[in-house]
Design a protein around this motif. Structure first.
Motif, mmCIF file in Angstrom:
data_model
loop_
_atom_site.group_PDB
_atom_site.id
_atom_site.type_symbol
_atom_site.label_atom_id
_atom_site.label_comp_id
_atom_site.label_asym_id
_atom_site.label_seq_id
_atom_site.Cartn_x
_atom_site.Cartn_y
_atom_site.Cartn_z
ATOM 1 N N ASP A 149 0.830 -1.212 0.000
ATOM 2 C CA ASP A 149 0.000 0.000 0.000
ATOM 3 C C ASP A 149 0.863 1.260 0.000
ATOM 4 O O ASP A 149 0.531 2.251 -0.625
ATOM 5 C CB ASP A 149 -0.936 0.006 1.219
ATOM 6 C CG ASP A 149 -2.026 -1.056 1.099
ATOM 7 O OD1 ASP A 149 -2.105 -1.693 0.036
ATOM 8 O OD2 ASP A 149 -2.780 -1.243 2.064
ATOM 9 N N GLU A 150 1.991 1.205 0.734
ATOM 10 C CA GLU A 150 2.884 2.370 0.789
ATOM 11 C C GLU A 150 3.579 2.585 -0.554
ATOM 12 O O GLU A 150 3.742 3.705 -1.018
ATOM 13 C CB GLU A 150 3.921 2.212 1.901
ATOM 14 C CG GLU A 150 3.344 2.579 3.257
ATOM 15 C CD GLU A 150 4.275 2.313 4.419
ATOM 16 O OE1 GLU A 150 5.378 1.768 4.202
ATOM 17 O OE2 GLU A 150 3.902 2.651 5.550
ATOM 18 N N SER A 170 2.491 1.616 -3.458
ATOM 19 C CA SER A 170 1.490 2.074 -4.416
ATOM 20 C C SER A 170 1.235 3.567 -4.223
ATOM 21 O O SER A 170 1.063 4.327 -5.180
ATOM 22 C CB SER A 170 0.213 1.274 -4.209
ATOM 23 O OG SER A 170 -0.837 1.886 -4.859
ATOM 24 N N SER A 171 1.243 3.978 -2.953
ATOM 25 C CA SER A 171 1.049 5.384 -2.633
ATOM 26 C C SER A 171 2.170 6.227 -3.257
ATOM 27 O O SER A 171 1.923 7.270 -3.869
ATOM 28 C CB SER A 171 1.040 5.515 -1.116
ATOM 29 O OG SER A 171 0.929 6.837 -0.732
#
Lengths: 193, 221
Positions: free
Chosen positions: A173-174, A176-177
């Protein structure tokens, strides 16, 4: 002797045509926008060990017929793009290519897997061939996460599995962020020039 | 700082406004509860000062209505002297502070300063839900129905402000207070809203941040 027997040449021909197709996309993009959305790409013909493992895992017989009916990544391409917008651009070029039929598209970027895996998978066929093959498209960040996660998955005896799985998901998620932040920076620079 | 002053007594309203303007606030006046509600629904204010006894809609009803709409702009209520019931009802309805009439202007100024300083758009909640997404305040994890993504501290704070004021236009000047590069304010706002829009899209949010003449606003897709 290869497990693919006489049909190895057919797979090798798909690899060559696929390479040409990707190179054409790169050339076209460089010509129109001055820069290639593709950072690099890889390809492979599935090795015997991996093929037999996959058949066994899915309880399928190890016969030529079973291989060609059930396995759709005998030939696999992986296209790594700099930005998420590049993934979409290249995917659209492949989808609209007149020499290619799309059999299945799985968008794990819009709908990531529960473990955080992100990538766009296309199962395709060349118009003049009956052998399906797979094209995976992802960004550098998605690719580095997938490569590291793949290595960690095969480590034996993982303790605190739930914790590790949750932390890996957070890394995905990080990353992708960061990907989307880089995309916004890229768009801003592009807009100003 | 932009304040909304809701007071039906014209003379008193004028006096309070002059004093607040002298202290550096921008003041918008409303003279009854209904007029105030229409303004609050469409505009961003750093704080609201409201009388209780007013025509059309009283201050308590106004407060309850805006809190029901998830608008949590800090509110200072002006109560008639000695009306304990008013104070209790006001605080229960979501007022941040109250001041009994008559009051010293100096005290009103101190209470406004304190109310704005202590206001946090997220309050004591652990997460904010809006539309199809949920934003965790502890980790700034932005979660959609089937995927999630991490936001940076700054992105999380900016998005919280929008989600707690979903019907209002957040003015450019307000967004500047979150920015770090003083020489690149406009570009920085544009970059951050664009980053947030990329991330909202990644979790399939059913809204985005849209640019309007005076600022940005939550817009449904």
């Amino acid at each position: 002797m290869s497990i693919y027997g006489d049909r190895l040449a057919q797979l090798e021909a798909i690899v060559e045509k696929g390479k040409t197709l990707i190179q054409e996309i790169i050339n076209e993009e460089v010509k129109t926008s001055g820069i290639s959305p593709i950072e690099h790409f890889k390809y492979r013909i599935k090795c015997e060990e991996s093929l037999i493992n996959k058949l066994n895992l899915r309880c399928l017989p190890v016969t030529m017929e079973s291989i060609y009916t059930n396995i759709h990544d005998l030939v696999g391409f992986r296209i790594i793009c700099s930005y998420t917008s590049g993934v979409r651009t290249v995917a659209n070029k492949i989808i609209s290519n007149e020499n290619i039929d799309i059999i299945l598209s799985k968008d794990y970027i819009k709908h990531p897997k529960p473990n955080g895996y992100r990538s766009l998978h296309l199962i395709v066929k060349l118009k003049d061939s009956d052998v399906p093959f797979e094209i995976q498209l992802r960004t550098i960040a998605m690719d580095s996460w997938a490569s590291l996660e793949h290595q960690l998955k095969y480590k034996r005896e993982i303790k605190h599995k739930d914790l590790i799985v949750a932390e890996l998901k957070m890394c995905a998620d990080e990353m992708s962020s960061t990907d989307l932040t880089m995309q916004a920076i890229y768009d801003l620079i592009k807009e100003e020039n | 700082m932009r304040l909304l002053l809701v007071e039906d007594e014209k003379e008193l309203s004028r006096a309070i406004k002059s004093m607040l303007v002298l202290s550096g606030y921008e003041v918008i006046q409303a003279f009854d509860g209904e007029e105030a509600l229409a303004l609050i629904e469409n505009n961003f204010y750093d704080g609201i000062i409201s009388d209780i006894m007013m025509p059309k809609m009283d201050g308590i009803t106004l407060l309850k209505t805006i809190r029901k709409k998830n608008i949590d702009t800090p509110v200072l209520l002006l109560t008639a002297n000695g009306q304990v019931e008013d104070k209790v009802e006001g605080l229960d309805a979501g007022a941040n502070d109250y001041l009994s009439k008559p009051f010293a202007f100096k005290e009103l100024l101190a209470r406004v300063r304190s109310m704005i300083k202590h206001y946090s758009p997220i309050g004591e909640n652990t997460h904010i839900s809006y539309g199809s997404i949920k934003l965790s305040i502890a980790t700034y994890e932005l979660a959609g129905k089937e995927s999630s993504i991490m936001l940076s501290n700054k992105e999380g704070k900016i998005l919280s402000l929008f989600l707690k004021n979903p019907t209002q236009i957040i003015p450019f000047e307000k967004l500047v207070s979150f920015m770090s590069c003083l020489d690149a304010k406009d570009k920085e706002i544009e970059l951050y809203t664009s980053i947030l829009n990329n991330k909202l899209d990644a979790v399939n949010a059913n809204f985005k941040l849209a640019k309007l003449n005076k600022g940005y606003k939550v817009a449904s897709l």
